[in-house]
Scaffold this motif. Structure first.
Motif, PDB file in Angstrom:
ATOM      1  N   PHE A 125       0.786  -1.262   0.001  1.00  0.00           N
ATOM      2  CA  PHE A 125      -0.059   0.039   0.029  1.00  0.00           C
ATOM      3  C   PHE A 125       0.686   1.097  -0.062  1.00  0.00           C
ATOM      4  N   LEU A 126       2.131   1.236   0.438  1.00  0.00           N
ATOM      5  CA  LEU A 126       2.919   2.299   0.403  1.00  0.00           C
ATOM      6  C   LEU A 126       3.603   2.429  -1.166  1.00  0.00           C
ATOM      7  N   SER A 127       3.837   1.472  -1.755  1.00  0.00           N
ATOM      8  CA  SER A 127       4.760   1.579  -3.052  1.00  0.00           C
ATOM      9  C   SER A 127       4.023   1.147  -4.152  1.00  0.00           C
ATOM     10  N   GLY A 128       2.794   0.340  -3.993  1.00  0.00           N
ATOM     11  CA  GLY A 128       2.194  -0.379  -5.089  1.00  0.00           C
ATOM     12  C   GLY A 128       2.667  -1.544  -5.728  1.00  0.00           C
ATOM     13  N   THR A 129       3.952  -1.897  -5.086  1.00  0.00           N
ATOM     14  CA  THR A 129       4.714  -2.945  -5.462  1.00  0.00           C
ATOM     15  C   THR A 129       4.345  -4.279  -4.580  1.00  0.00           C
ATOM     16  N   TYR A 130       4.125  -5.457  -5.047  1.00  0.00           N
ATOM     17  CA  TYR A 130       3.477  -6.558  -4.440  1.00  0.00           C
ATOM     18  C   TYR A 130       4.630  -7.654  -4.450  1.00  0.00           C
ATOM     19  N   ARG A 131       5.313  -7.772  -3.082  1.00  0.00           N
ATOM     20  CA  ARG A 131       6.358  -8.713  -3.137  1.00  0.00           C
ATOM     21  C   ARG A 131       6.462  -9.909  -2.340  1.00  0.00           C
ATOM     22  N   PRO A 132       5.549 -10.911  -2.397  1.00  0.00           N
ATOM     23  CA  PRO A 132       5.297 -12.052  -1.611  1.00  0.00           C
ATOM     24  C   PRO A 132       6.501 -12.466  -1.255  1.00  0.00           C
TER      25      PRO A 132
END
Ligand SMILES: *Cc1c(COP(=O)(O)O)cnc(C)c1O
Length: 409
Positions: free
Chosen positions: A270-277
């Motif tokens: 939610f901060l960066s828009g990047t999803y890193r599972p």
């Protein structure tokens, strides 16, 4: 209403989307639209649930049973406990079901929706397995197979998981939660076995679990004078997504803020828009130890413009919050709820006013080994949980190999 896959390659009615769980293209089912209602204040949670769910069930084979499904799944409530005299800070107690966590609502509703015969496979890190087992226990035509990681759930959670018997079989796997989940996934990918044994799963992406979770938020907001904002402790994001859905449908809900433990994937997203599972880290709030929140894909597809604030709460702060909450209010809270209370404390410190409820997702008695030393008092066990803990408990050992699971099925 039609249900579409987040990946665009599947479309189903509600009842078949519930029965299938995952879409055939690997996506998650989402409604073609989220209807806006003018919601009425109802007396019971079951009535509020029926009001919210009616547009999704319209025209579906399950529609004539909606009223009965709600009455059955919402036979216990989710009361609000205000902690201050001005009713600006309180707990939405979602833990009054038979296994003392909010998952009872969804599991019981799903149990009413699934066609029989069925064999329900569940991999659990603690709370899900018990809620699903309790919901399906003694239902004709249903078998439940639970896998949990041996030695990695609390003693009370383990006792609960093995205490059902009858149509529920419990296995302690020599491995991690990820092993349990992988075994279930691999078996469910075997189409021929699934058909032959009517295999299905009851994991957190199930619509039958997601939809009913809207009810407690809408009900609490509708009872309140003026809008209420919520802090929701989040792992796979099902409970929080349901809260956002309730708001978008017209419930008088202000902000929705997420609280997580040290697993930071949602904060980063939610901060960066990047999803890193990534692999999860173990914390005191173990039902939120999630490194790849399964409902995020659904949240992005349904509400691409909704941005949520996230507060990350580390274990030592969870401990401090449990102790301080007890000192200030004489209320014991579970580690997940403590994350939510800390999130709100930080917002207040930054000047936030307004009326807020923290979702209290589990009863503290489920986590007594953490909570009791911190508050210096015993936590009374709620009657339904006490009943389960009195029963004998049995779990068979199972090696962490998919072949072992296939063989026993
Ligand atoms: C499952 C669970 C959560 C996390 O809920 P999600 O829907 O996975 O975000 C939080 N607290 C408790 C006690 C839980 O059992």
């Amino acid at each position: 209403m039609r249900w579409l896959s987040t990946r665009g390659g599947d479309e189903q009615s509600l009842s078949s989307a519930i029965a299938k769980g995952l879409a055939s293209d690997g996506g998650l089912y989402v409604p073609e639209r989220v209807p806006k209602l003018s919601l009425k204040r109802c007396e019971t949670l079951a009535q509020t649930a029926e009001q919210l769910l009616a547009p999704y069930f319209e025209g579906d084979a399950l529609a004539p049973r909606l009223s009965a499904l709600c009455a059955d799944a919402f036979s216990f409530g989710a009361p609000v406990r205000w902690l201050d005299s001005g009713s600006t800070f309180g707990l939405l107690e979602q833990f009054h079901g038979p296994t003392a966590a909010f998952k009872d609502f969804g599991a019981r509703f799903l149990a009413g929706c699934l066609p029989t015969p069925a064999t329900v496979l569940v991999a659990t890190s603690g709370d899900t397995g018990a809620a699903v087992a309790s919901a399906f226990h003694r239902r004709p035509g249903v078998r439940v197979v639970i896998l949990y990681p041996d030695g990695r759930v609390s003693a009370r959670q383990a006792h609960q998981l093995g205490a059902f018997g009858n149509n529920v079989r419990t296995f302690k796997v020599a491995g991690s939660f990820d092993d349990c989940q992988r075994m279930v996934k691999e078996v469910l990918a075997d189409q021929e076995l699934c058909r032959r044994l009517s295999l299905t799963s009851a994991n957190s992406i199930s619509l039958g679990r997601l939809l009913p979770q809207m009810a407690s938020y809408a009900h609490a907001a509708l009872q309140s004078e003026g809008p209420v904002s919520f802090v929701v402790p989040a792992g796979n994001l099902g409970n929080a997504l349901a809260c956002v859905m309730a708001r978008e449908m017209g419930a008088p809900i202000g902000e929705v803020v997420l609280a997580t433990n040290a697993n930071r994937v949602l904060l980063e997203y939610f901060l960066s828009g990047t999803y890193r599972p990534r692999a999860s880290v173990a914390t005191l709030a173990n039902a939120m130890d999630v490194g790849a929140p399964s409902n995020l894909e659904r949240m992005r597809a349904m509400f691409p413009l909704v941005k949520l604030a996230v507060e990350v709460v580390e274990d030592e702060v969870i401990r401090r919050t449990i102790a301080e909450t007890y000192q200030a209010y004489q209320v014991a809270v579970c580690p997940h709820t403590a994350c939510g209370i800390e999130a709100l404390r930080r917002m207040r410190a930054a000047g936030e006013k307004g009326r807020w409820l923290v979702a209290a997702t589990a009863h503290p008695a489920k986590f007594e080994t953490v909570v009791e030393p911190l508050i210096g008092a015993a936590v009374p066990v709620p009657p339904a949980l006490a009943e389960l803990l009195k029963r004998p408990s049995f779990a068979a050992p199972l090696s962490a190999e998919t072949e072992a699971l296939r063989a026993l099925l």
